[in-house]
Design a protein around this motif. Structure first.
Motif, PDB file in Angstrom:
ATOM      1  N   VAL A  57      69.935  64.933  50.234  1.00 55.99           N
ATOM      2  CA  VAL A  57      71.323  64.476  50.093  1.00 55.99           C
ATOM      3  C   VAL A  57      71.410  62.952  50.213  1.00 55.99           C
ATOM      4  N   MET A  58      70.623  62.388  51.130  1.00 56.95           N
ATOM      5  CA  MET A  58      70.661  60.936  51.292  1.00 56.95           C
ATOM      6  C   MET A  58      70.247  60.221  50.007  1.00 56.95           C
ATOM      7  N   ILE A 103      77.653  59.221  57.242  1.00 60.58           N
ATOM      8  CA  ILE A 103      76.762  59.315  56.089  1.00 60.58           C
ATOM      9  C   ILE A 103      76.042  57.985  55.889  1.00 60.58           C
ATOM     10  N   TYR A 150      71.058  54.324  56.590  1.00 59.94           N
ATOM     11  CA  TYR A 150      70.284  53.292  57.286  1.00 59.94           C
ATOM     12  C   TYR A 150      69.085  53.917  57.997  1.00 59.94           C
ATOM     13  N   VAL A 190      68.258  64.690  59.487  1.00 61.48           N
ATOM     14  CA  VAL A 190      68.959  64.065  58.360  1.00 61.48           C
ATOM     15  C   VAL A 190      68.489  64.739  57.070  1.00 61.48           C
ATOM     16  N   ASN A 191      69.449  65.117  56.227  1.00 62.61           N
ATOM     17  CA  ASN A 191      69.101  65.788  54.978  1.00 62.61           C
ATOM     18  C   ASN A 191      68.644  64.755  53.952  1.00 62.61           C
ATOM     19  N   GLN A 211      73.390  57.405  58.411  1.00 63.00           N
ATOM     20  CA  GLN A 211      72.189  58.201  58.127  1.00 63.00           C
ATOM     21  C   GLN A 211      71.370  57.566  57.007  1.00 63.00           C
TER      22      GLN A 211
END
Ligand SMILES: Nc1ncnc2c1ncn2[C@@H]1O[C@H](COP(=O)(O)OP(=O)(O)OP(=O)(O)O)[C@@H](O)[C@H]1O
Ligand SMILES: [Mg+2]
Lengths: 501, 330
Positions: free
Chosen positions: B216-217, B193, B198, B212-213, B196
């Protein structure tokens, strides 16, 4: 057509459409790739090749599609992760890598994607990345941040990333654009091997020789419409270029003699430790000098010194008869130098700014009116002029650069430099990723500029390109100018043999 | 060694400068290099560091947050009211409540940023004002002294009395701070996580294409920031033993300065826990040293400003490249 259904397809698209605002990027396109086939997707800049890849991999959702089928499985809605899990991987045209991450992490990044928490094993990651690079026959410092690498090596990283997870269908969107000849050969070897193992490859390249060498079939797209699917056997570059552009393209040696022209640029005994040695170079006003050789021969380094980006250790330069010692790029530009760099995608453009702003950025001072403000009408005129001259395919000049197709972005970089009205123009691999039609257009302009007295240094790996567009050809190797050739007295194969020997 | 220099240029440089400052201060101000001073320095930095690691995560993901300090105040105020209403509660309840309220405030930021495609600086300036306005409105600007006993109790994780009878103590906040630092390190360095985050900060389009979602990030980054803000609010009450609605107002810029000084890149994709800790300590030690030397507090502001300018403008010069040139020449 009954046999067709018995064949195994890696990918089938029927009537796929995608529009961006007013631009119809794909218009009811059919596209089929057989398992284990090397299939080329060809077409002019902005015809929709990259968009097609993005639709298949779930980056863009199509407006409409009768069928999208991957490995015999009908797909309604796909996400990038699903596409990868099905066995699709992509080498993106703009690489889509992460500059501040290490080489190893860039190569192995796709394994980290997902919302299920996993711990990161850097050791394992490095070993796996190292193995893929080994397959490519490349050595690289795996811990180095990506941004510290030259563009060619970044391209290799992107290739390694796509090969990491044993995909069954690999899209390669101009994978060879910034590779050396030997790296290209190695990639083409790997493509053949993968194809023999049953992996389907969709290959996009504007180097038509390469396309005809590697692909079994080629699908041609023009302005978002399917033109047709052709076997490469018996196909010529000229014919393919015609199919892509819709008209015939002339390509011939255009060298001339310029006995009376004054010398525009002269370098004597120019050296820089570890890069090039004892270079003598003379370019007359109105002359196009081709500089070719393998990457790493010192050509770009030489250009950097000419542009004031680095200082030579010894030797001197003259511009229009006066001593020329640029202290900075700015000083060089002010004295009439212009440089279209090889790494233009990351250095040359402000991605979020508009097409118009990018075009005029280096000439803002010339556009200011008496009030000291920028004259919008003059700016609009200039932008319109260059867009038309170079045939840049755009929606509106106000759109951000990032909405342009890769090749069209490069034309904008060229426009930006031509707008500075230079005395000496250095073109470093100016047609990487530019389609055949536009190449002809660019060189027509280059020729025209030369006729008006501009001195031009054309750096290129493509032998045909320097053959057709220069007045003299210099061959550089190991940091030295080896020999001078006259394009009228040597043939492309002869020259290639000397360079790659 | 060269590898180390290359990946941690800013951190190495900051550590060297910090070490020099410490040596200088030990000579110039005799009280500096004493245990009591060191422990009070740590106690006073705890809240800043908790915020800093939260902000680091947001910066790595390519965002920025102005609202976190005020969010901490909101959490303190609401927690004080709610906990007294349920009969006082305890530390566990306090952590759970403050943490979740903090996360909610962070998610609000994330939702506004992602849902309406507004850049984070605009959103968090707006929420900064909204949080603060609401807080002043409901609290009337009045302090709360009536707090549960556990919350204001002094808890030490380390105590020592020297020959002169001066005590050195580390408070509970320091332990919490260490926990937050380690947890954040684990998140951004050891989990997919974090990596992702970064990637998303470094090249959002590239991350999107890799699957990559993004939503959510944003949620993770701002949620984590919110969690840290909640915990920082909890700790700060334990230190000052009251809730002062406007006590934290304005602290966000000091923290931002420290994190940027530590090498986190505005624009995303870059930043380390080590740098972040060094940045906060740099600011704290400079301030502490100038205090001991009796220099005006305004000089401190100036010095921090100058340090940021120097750090940012020289970070383009790659130290390792300079070294390599030397090697080639010699
Ligand atoms: N995100 C976007 N927003 C708006 N327009 C876009 C976007 N992406 C692509 N386009 C437009 O869609 C068309 C097709 O673009 P695409 O990138 O697929 O071309 P291409 O065939 O890959 O060209 P090239 O050879 O130059 O890479 C172009 O006119 C481009 O300007
Ligand atoms: Mg493209």
């Amino acid at each position: 057509m009954t046999t067709a259904s018995a064949e195994r397809f890696a990918l089938r698209l029927h009537k796929v459409s995608k529009a961006f605002g007013g631009v119809q990027a794909l218009n009811k396109v059919d596209f089929e790739v057989r398992a284990g086939e090397v299939h080329c997707l060809a077409g002019e800049n902005g015809c929709g090749k990259s968009t097609l890849i993005k639709v298949v991999t779930g980056v863009h959702r199509p407006e409409s599609a009768d069928l999208i089928e991957l490995f015999g499985q009908r797909i309604d809605r796909i996400t990038p992760v699903q596409a990868r899990e099905l066995g699709v991987s992509v080498i993106w045209q703009d690489l889509a890598l992460f500059p501040h991450m290490s080489v190893a992490e860039n190569i192995a990044f796709d394994d980290l994607v997902g919302l299920r928490p996993k711990s990161v094993r850097y050791g394992e990651m490095t070993t796996r990345a190292g193995k893929v690079l080994e397959r490519l026959g490349v050595r690289m410092e795996l811990g180095a941040p990506l941004h510290s690498l030259p563009i060619a090596q970044r391209q290799v990283v992107a290739i390694a990333r796509a090969l990491m997870n044993d995909a069954k269908l690999i899209f390669m969107d101009e994978p060879t654009a910034s590779l050396t000849q030997s790296e290209t050969d190695r990639l083409l070897d790997i493509v053949r091997k993968l194809s023999a193992q049953g992996v389907a490859i969709v290959f996009v390249s504007h180097r038509l020789a390469e396309v005809l060498e590697i692909a079994e079939r080629v699908t041609v797209v023009r302005d978002g419409n399917l033109v047709g699917v052709y076997p490469t056997e018996g196909m010529t570059q000229a014919r393919l270029g015609e199919l892509m552009t819709g008209h015939h393209i002339e390509n011939d040696v255009s060298a001339r003699d310029l006995p009376d022209a004054p010398v525009a640029f002269q370098a004597r005994g120019l050296s820089r430790h570890g890069e090039f040695h004892d270079v003598d170079l003379t370019i007359k006003a109105g002359e196009v000098v081709g500089l070719t050789g393998l990457i790493g021969a010192g050509r770009t380094e030489l250009a950097h010194v000419m542009m004031g980006m680095r200082r030579a250790d010894s030797g001197d330069m003259q511009l229009n008869g006066a001593p020329y010692r640029p202290k900075s790029v700015r000083a060089a530009i002010e004295q009439g130098m212009a440089y279209v760099s090889e790494d233009r995608l990351s250095l040359g453009l402000l991605q979020k700014q508009s097409i118009a702003d990018n075009t005029v950025i280096s000439v803002l001072r010339k556009l200011t009116s008496v009030t000291g403000l920028i004259s919008e009408s003059r700016k609009a005129d200039l932008v319109r002029h260059w867009i038309k001259e170079l045939g840049v395919k755009i929606g509106a000049p106000e759109d951000p650069i990032s909405t342009l197709s890769g090749g069209n972005q490069q034309k904008v970089v060229l426009a930006k430099w031509l707008a500075t009205d230079p005395k000496l123009l250095i073109l470093d691999s100016p047609t990487v990723g530019v389609d055949v039609g536009a190449r002809a257009g660019i060189f027509r302009i280059v020729r025209q500029l030369a006729d008006e007295g501009l001195a031009i240094l054309l750096i290129s790996d493509e032998v045909t390109e320097v053959m057709h567009n220069s007045d003299r050809i210099l061959h550089m190797a190991d940091g030295r100018i080896q020999q001078e050739y006259d394009p009228r007295t040597i043939s492309v194969p002869q020259l290639e043999e000397r360079i790659y020997a | 060694m060269r590898d180390l220099m290359k990946s941690y240029t800013i951190e190495v440089r900051l550590a060297v400068v910090l070490a020099l400052i410490c040596v200088g201060l030990s000579i110039a101000a005799p009280q500096f290099a004493t245990l009591p001073n060191a422990t009070s320095l740590l106690n006073n930095s705890a809240v800043n560091l908790i915020w800093a690691v939260g902000l680091l995560v947001v910066l790595i993901a390519g965002g920025i947050d102005i609202s976190f300090a005020v969010a901490s105040s909101v959490v303190q105020y609401v927690a004080a009211k709610m906990l007294m209403a349920v009969g006082g509660g305890n530390w566990v309840l306090g952590f759970l409540f403050c943490g979740s309220l903090g996360i909610l405030l962070g998610l609000l930021n994330a939702w506004l940023i992602h849902g309406f495609r507004i850049i984070s600086i605009v959103v968090t300036i707006a929420t900064f004002n909204a949080f603060f306005g609401l807080l002043m409105f409901f609290s009337g600007g009045r302090n709360i002294y009536n707090l549960p006993d556990w919350w204001t109790a002094r808890i030490f994780i380390f105590e020592h009395e020297n020959a002169q009878g001066v005590w050195s103590e580390l408070t509970l906040s320091v332990a919490v701070m260490i926990g937050c630092v380690v947890a954040t390190w684990a998140l951004i360095r050891r989990t997919n996580i974090g990596r992702q985050l970064y990637a998303f900060g470094d090249n959002p389009e590239g991350a999107r294409r890799a699957g990559v979602n993004i939503a959510v990030m944003q949620g993770v980054a701002f949620g984590w920031m919110g969690l840290m803000a909640g915990i920082a609010g909890l700790c700060q009450v334990n230190i000052v033993k009251e809730v002062v609605p406007n006590a934290l107002y304005g602290r966000e810029l000091d923290v931002l300065a420290a994190v940027v000084l530590g090498g986190a890149r505005l624009g995303g994709g870059k930043g380390t826990i080590l740098g972040c800790v060094l940045g906060v300590m740099f600011v704290a030690i400079t301030q502490n040293g100038l205090n001991l030397l009796g220099v005006s507090p305004f000089a401190f502001q100036m010095i921090i400003g100058a340090a940021i300018l120097i750090a940012i403008s020289t970070s383009n010069i790659d130290l390792s490249q300079v070294l390599r040139k030397k090697e080639v020449r010699s």
